[in-house]
Design a protein around this motif. Structure first.
Motif, PDB file in Angstrom:
ATOM      1  N   ASP A 179       0.809  -1.213   0.000  1.00  0.00           N
ATOM      2  CA  ASP A 179       0.000   0.000   0.000  1.00  0.00           C
ATOM      3  C   ASP A 179       0.842   1.263   0.000  1.00  0.00           C
ATOM      4  OD1 ASP A 179       0.633  -1.057   2.673  1.00  0.00           O
ATOM      5  OD2 ASP A 179      -0.345   0.753   3.421  1.00  0.00           O
ATOM      6  N   ILE A 180       2.147   1.140   0.258  1.00  0.00           N
ATOM      7  CA  ILE A 180       3.054   2.279   0.212  1.00  0.00           C
ATOM      8  C   ILE A 180       3.707   2.304  -1.169  1.00  0.00           C
ATOM      9  CG2 ILE A 180       5.024   3.413   1.286  1.00  0.00           C
ATOM     10  CD1 ILE A 180       4.520   1.693   3.782  1.00  0.00           C
ATOM     11  N   LYS A 181       3.634   3.450  -1.835  1.00  0.00           N
ATOM     12  CA  LYS A 181       4.152   3.520  -3.213  1.00  0.00           C
ATOM     13  C   LYS A 181       5.651   3.806  -3.194  1.00  0.00           C
ATOM     14  CE  LYS A 181       2.900   5.321  -7.784  1.00  0.00           C
ATOM     15  NZ  LYS A 181       2.482   4.043  -8.385  1.00  0.00           N
TER      16      LYS A 181
ATOM     17  N   GLN B  75     -10.409  -5.428  -2.347  1.00  0.00           N
ATOM     18  CA  GLN B  75     -10.589  -4.355  -1.384  1.00  0.00           C
ATOM     19  C   GLN B  75      -9.240  -3.779  -0.980  1.00  0.00           C
ATOM     20  OE1 GLN B  75     -10.883  -7.579  -0.780  1.00  0.00           O
ATOM     21  NE2 GLN B  75      -9.987  -8.108   1.207  1.00  0.00           N
ATOM     22  N   LEU B  76      -9.255  -2.533  -0.500  1.00  0.00           N
ATOM     23  CA  LEU B  76      -8.019  -1.902  -0.056  1.00  0.00           C
ATOM     24  C   LEU B  76      -7.455  -2.603   1.174  1.00  0.00           C
ATOM     25  CD1 LEU B  76      -8.812   1.904  -0.474  1.00  0.00           C
ATOM     26  CD2 LEU B  76      -7.559   0.397  -2.037  1.00  0.00           C
ATOM     27  N   GLY B  77      -6.148  -2.609   1.279  1.00  0.00           N
ATOM     28  CA  GLY B  77      -5.440  -3.228   2.393  1.00  0.00           C
ATOM     29  C   GLY B  77      -3.962  -3.144   2.113  1.00  0.00           C
ATOM     30  N   ASN B  78      -3.155  -3.749   2.964  1.00  0.00           N
ATOM     31  CA  ASN B  78      -1.713  -3.719   2.768  1.00  0.00           C
ATOM     32  C   ASN B  78      -1.261  -4.454   1.507  1.00  0.00           C
ATOM     33  OD1 ASN B  78      -1.598  -2.371   5.182  1.00  0.00           O
ATOM     34  ND2 ASN B  78      -0.646  -4.044   6.340  1.00  0.00           N
ATOM     35  N   GLU B  79      -2.158  -5.279   0.944  1.00  0.00           N
ATOM     36  CA  GLU B  79      -1.769  -6.145  -0.177  1.00  0.00           C
ATOM     37  C   GLU B  79      -1.726  -5.412  -1.513  1.00  0.00           C
ATOM     38  OE1 GLU B  79      -4.032  -8.127   3.044  1.00  0.00           O
ATOM     39  OE2 GLU B  79      -4.575  -6.565   1.584  1.00  0.00           O
ATOM     40  N   ILE B  80      -2.391  -4.261  -1.621  1.00  0.00           N
ATOM     41  CA  ILE B  80      -2.442  -3.569  -2.911  1.00  0.00           C
ATOM     42  C   ILE B  80      -2.202  -2.075  -2.722  1.00  0.00           C
ATOM     43  CG2 ILE B  80      -4.089  -5.257  -3.809  1.00  0.00           C
ATOM     44  CD1 ILE B  80      -6.200  -2.974  -3.736  1.00  0.00           C
ATOM     45  N   LEU B  81      -1.833  -1.432  -3.813  1.00  0.00           N
ATOM     46  CA  LEU B  81      -1.687   0.012  -3.798  1.00  0.00           C
ATOM     47  C   LEU B  81      -3.065   0.657  -3.937  1.00  0.00           C
ATOM     48  CD1 LEU B  81       0.536   2.286  -3.909  1.00  0.00           C
ATOM     49  CD2 LEU B  81       0.080   2.334  -6.373  1.00  0.00           C
ATOM     50  N   PRO B  82      -3.365   1.658  -3.123  1.00  0.00           N
ATOM     51  CA  PRO B  82      -4.636   2.373  -3.278  1.00  0.00           C
ATOM     52  C   PRO B  82      -4.569   3.297  -4.486  1.00  0.00           C
ATOM     53  CG  PRO B  82      -3.348   3.367  -1.519  1.00  0.00           C
ATOM     54  CD  PRO B  82      -2.588   2.147  -1.968  1.00  0.00           C
ATOM     55  N   GLY B  83      -4.873   2.763  -5.641  1.00  0.00           N
ATOM     56  CA  GLY B  83      -4.712   3.492  -6.888  1.00  0.00           C
ATOM     57  C   GLY B  83      -5.552   4.756  -6.948  1.00  0.00           C
ATOM     58  N   ILE B  84      -4.961   5.848  -7.413  1.00  0.00           N
ATOM     59  CA  ILE B  84      -5.712   7.080  -7.595  1.00  0.00           C
ATOM     60  C   ILE B  84      -6.703   6.919  -8.742  1.00  0.00           C
ATOM     61  CG2 ILE B  84      -5.522   9.548  -8.062  1.00  0.00           C
ATOM     62  CD1 ILE B  84      -4.364   8.545  -5.352  1.00  0.00           C
TER      63      ILE B  84
END
Length: 284
Positions: free
Chosen positions: A146-148, A198-207
């Protein structure tokens, strides 16, 4: 003519740009980045990218080196100096230079670098008309996706594996479920419902993800934010990815098996049209 790039407050020709060999972005990938698209000389969803930059830095114990207006001014200056009509602006912020030590330095000055890539016809990418092919690979990244950050080696390995197998990209899979693409968020469509993890540590929260899901709901499309399996993806009616550089891109093949009719589906095509239209209207 060479590009003009931004390095720590200065706009310089790319041949003259440099950072320290002791920069922690180089030594430890102790850095985060953002990519903002440019259409018709204007920035797409700049505020969203700036907010995510702030979050990524905060998660790594770093502060914003500049305020939002200063970042915006620098982005616009790069667009003007490089005469960018359609393209991308890459922004990278590192913790700065310090003698090599795993511990964070107490007094390092952050490094800020920005550069452009011209992409004429970005919104008219011909791949959107044919779709892309993806393969599946195990998700072997660290647990803070989740951190870019600039830790993109595994993503590069995935893209190279896809190319070697005659595909365009790779979807990463953990415990049988798709997390995301190497540089994009992943979606399937089944019986008219859009499904994305769903959002979580596993994926980037894409803009782009945030905007596309908002537009989908406004268009009365059904959306489910949940993990989906690789098998669900292979038997879906449609599939697509979203990112700042590809917007909404249909996926027509997964692991050699066609998705749906093997051509871009109506929901992906409609969402792409809506996204580009709305982002052009709101561009800054």
């Amino acid at each position: 003519m060479s590009r003009i790039v931004y390095v720590n407050g200065d706009f310089v020709p790319e041949e003259e740009a440099s950072v320290s060999v002791f920069d922690r972005g180089f030594l430890f990938a102790d850095a985060v980045y953002e990519v903002t698209s440019v259409l018709d000389g204007k920035l797409i969803d700049f505020d969203g990218h700036c907010a995510r930059l702030d979050r990524s830095l905060s998660e790594l114990g770093m502060s914003m080196p500049m305020d939002r207006d200063a970042f915006l001014e620098a982005h616009r200056e790069l667009v003007a100096r490089n005469d960018i009509g359609d393209g991308l602006i890459y922004l990278q912020v590192t913790r700065g230079a310090a003698d090599r030590d795993f511990h964070y330095p107490a007094d390092a000055t952050q490094t800020v670098v920005m550069f452009t890539q011209a992409k004429p016809g970005l919104a008219e990418n011909p791949q959107a008309q044919t779709g892309i092919k993806v393969i599946s690979i195990p998700d072997l990244r660290w647990d803070r996706c989740d951190i870019k950050t600039t830790q993109l080696l595994y993503a590069s390995m995935g893209k190279m594996k896809a190319r070697a197998e005659g595909a365009d990209d790779a979807w990463m899979v953990d415990d049988g479920k798709v997390t995301e693409g190497t540089s994009n968020n992943a979606y399937i469509v089944k019986d008219g419902t859009i499904v994305t993890r769903q959002l979580g540590n596993e994926i980037l929260p894409g803009i782009t993800r945030t905007a596309v899901l908002r537009f989908a709901r406004e268009a009365q499309m059904k959306v489910e934010e949940r993990a989906f399996t690789l098998e669900e993806a292979r038997t879906a009616d449609e599939a697509f990815v979203t990112s700042a550089s590809s917007f909404v891109m249909p996926v027509v093949e997964i692991d050699g098996a066609r998705v749906g009719a093997g051509a871009p589906g109506p929901i992906a095509k409609r969402l792409r049209d809506i996204y580009i239209e709305e982002m052009r209207r709101a561009a800054s």
